[in-house]
Write a protein that holds these residues in place. Sequence first.
Motif, PDB file in Angstrom:
ATOM      1  N   SER A 120      31.699  45.166  34.494  1.00  0.00           N
ATOM      2  CA  SER A 120      32.891  44.722  35.244  1.00  0.00           C
ATOM      3  C   SER A 120      32.580  43.568  36.181  1.00  0.00           C
ATOM      4  O   SER A 120      33.234  43.400  37.214  1.00  0.00           O
ATOM      5  N   GLY A 121      31.570  42.769  35.842  1.00  0.00           N
ATOM      6  CA  GLY A 121      31.227  41.612  36.680  1.00  0.00           C
ATOM      7  C   GLY A 121      32.332  40.560  36.702  1.00  0.00           C
ATOM      8  O   GLY A 121      32.483  39.829  37.680  1.00  0.00           O
ATOM      9  N   VAL A 122      33.101  40.506  35.607  1.00  0.00           N
ATOM     10  CA  VAL A 122      34.212  39.539  35.568  1.00  0.00           C
ATOM     11  C   VAL A 122      35.248  39.869  36.642  1.00  0.00           C
ATOM     12  O   VAL A 122      35.775  38.979  37.318  1.00  0.00           O
ATOM     13  N   ASP A 123      35.524  41.148  36.825  1.00  0.00           N
ATOM     14  CA  ASP A 123      36.479  41.547  37.843  1.00  0.00           C
ATOM     15  C   ASP A 123      35.998  41.163  39.250  1.00  0.00           C
ATOM     16  O   ASP A 123      36.792  40.703  40.085  1.00  0.00           O
ATOM     17  N   PHE A 124      34.722  41.345  39.487  1.00  0.00           N
ATOM     18  CA  PHE A 124      34.183  40.997  40.803  1.00  0.00           C
ATOM     19  C   PHE A 124      34.275  39.493  41.060  1.00  0.00           C
ATOM     20  O   PHE A 124      34.668  39.048  42.152  1.00  0.00           O
ATOM     21  N   GLY A 125      33.920  38.705  40.060  1.00  0.00           N
ATOM     22  CA  GLY A 125      34.009  37.248  40.227  1.00  0.00           C
ATOM     23  C   GLY A 125      35.443  36.765  40.423  1.00  0.00           C
ATOM     24  O   GLY A 125      35.716  35.920  41.284  1.00  0.00           O
ATOM     25  N   LEU A 126      36.366  37.315  39.644  1.00  0.00           N
ATOM     26  CA  LEU A 126      37.760  36.912  39.795  1.00  0.00           C
ATOM     27  C   LEU A 126      38.353  37.375  41.121  1.00  0.00           C
ATOM     28  O   LEU A 126      39.207  36.689  41.699  1.00  0.00           O
ATOM     29  N   SER A 127      37.904  38.520  41.604  1.00  0.00           N
ATOM     30  CA  SER A 127      38.417  38.987  42.901  1.00  0.00           C
ATOM     31  C   SER A 127      38.024  38.033  44.026  1.00  0.00           C
ATOM     32  O   SER A 127      38.824  37.785  44.948  1.00  0.00           O
ATOM     33  N   ILE A 128      36.814  37.481  43.951  1.00  0.00           N
ATOM     34  CA  ILE A 128      36.400  36.484  44.945  1.00  0.00           C
ATOM     35  C   ILE A 128      37.265  35.227  44.827  1.00  0.00           C
ATOM     36  O   ILE A 128      37.695  34.646  45.831  1.00  0.00           O
ATOM     37  N   LEU A 129      37.544  34.822  43.586  1.00  0.00           N
ATOM     38  CA  LEU A 129      38.377  33.644  43.374  1.00  0.00           C
ATOM     39  C   LEU A 129      39.795  33.862  43.909  1.00  0.00           C
ATOM     40  O   LEU A 129      40.361  32.969  44.558  1.00  0.00           O
TER      41      LEU A 129
ATOM     42  N   ILE B 191      49.213  46.890  39.242  1.00  0.00           N
ATOM     43  CA  ILE B 191      48.988  47.524  37.929  1.00  0.00           C
ATOM     44  C   ILE B 191      47.499  47.622  37.641  1.00  0.00           C
ATOM     45  O   ILE B 191      47.022  48.660  37.156  1.00  0.00           O
ATOM     46  N   GLY B 192      46.756  46.561  37.918  1.00  0.00           N
ATOM     47  CA  GLY B 192      45.304  46.611  37.761  1.00  0.00           C
ATOM     48  C   GLY B 192      44.843  46.501  36.316  1.00  0.00           C
ATOM     49  O   GLY B 192      44.121  47.391  35.825  1.00  0.00           O
ATOM     50  N   ILE B 193      45.253  45.433  35.654  1.00  0.00           N
ATOM     51  CA  ILE B 193      44.818  45.211  34.266  1.00  0.00           C
ATOM     52  C   ILE B 193      43.321  44.932  34.270  1.00  0.00           C
ATOM     53  O   ILE B 193      42.829  44.122  35.055  1.00  0.00           O
ATOM     54  N   PRO B 194      42.546  45.611  33.420  1.00  0.00           N
ATOM     55  CA  PRO B 194      41.094  45.379  33.386  1.00  0.00           C
ATOM     56  C   PRO B 194      40.751  43.923  33.083  1.00  0.00           C
ATOM     57  O   PRO B 194      41.455  43.244  32.340  1.00  0.00           O
ATOM     58  N   ARG B 195      39.653  43.457  33.730  1.00  0.00           N
ATOM     59  CA  ARG B 195      39.126  42.114  33.578  1.00  0.00           C
ATOM     60  C   ARG B 195      40.096  41.037  34.121  1.00  0.00           C
ATOM     61  O   ARG B 195      40.014  39.891  33.708  1.00  0.00           O
TER      62      ARG B 195
END
Length: 325
Positions: A169-178, A226-230
């Motif tokens: 789930s590293g993509v989620d972490f990076g996008l959350s920072i963005l 909703i929290g769609i993955p990625r």
Amino acid sequence: MSGFDSNPFVDVNPFQDDSITQATSGIPESIGDFNPFSATETGNSSDTTIPISAASSQPAILQTSVEHSPQAAAAAGQANLIKQQEELERKAAELEQKEQELQNRKNNWPPLPKFSPVKPCFYQDFEEEIPEEYRRICKRMYYLWMFHSATLFLNVLACLAYFTANTQSGVDFGLSILWFILFTPVSFICWYRPVYKAFRSDSSFSFFFFFFVFFFQVAVYIIQAIGIPRWGNSGWIASISVLRANLAVAVIMMVVAGFFTFNIVCSLQRIFLLFVHSKYRRTGASFSKAQHEFSQGVLSNRTVQTVAADAASSAAQGAFAVQGN
């Protein structure tokens, strides 16, 4: 009977009584020649007499008012013009003073320390700039923006926890920072500042711009909740998916999903969106007024005029070049 047939007034004269003759004996003999209207009898009262024909030759005229001469009317008009000019000069001086105060006013938001190399970019003062009847709702919109920014920061922490529990789930972490870096300043500029300006200056264009952008902001809240993955959001779907793997991480993500949901509720309920709309309608804003402000503010800008003139000249040169070929 002879005594009754005789006239009693023949032999007796009542004016021959002794008392009457004594009273009338003291009257001056010249009383019969007295003329009260003669000049000799009046003494010093008047030396001459006024003929009746001369006294009544002209009728009496009653002057009811004083007519204004042209000079007086001109002087009054000039005094009025001087008074109006002084009033205009006073208002111009007040506007110039306010403009100087605005130019000399320093920005105070965001509140950064003095040693910071980044200086505040905006000026914000609810007590000074916002009218009292709109101050409360404007502050609530500011609090909503602050809660929105705090939710994005907590979303970064929740995605970090999700990344520790699942390395995929590293993509989620990076996008959350963005999303935190991007949406925090963009939301402030695109929907909070317009509603602040709308209440400050009663701008129809700012009201319309706020509604246009804020509807998209509500749509983003729904996607985040909703929290769609990625997609970089710690919403309900993502938190439920990690519930069996790590309960603590799932609880943190559910808290953030609840914050996103609360943002949706606060944005849609009457206290924010509908109440702002009622205030907007009460100020008399309209689409025609927004168009007028847009034409006055944007189309009259020198930069826009220069760009338009350059584009027109380039188009004309291109057309002549085509005709020459």
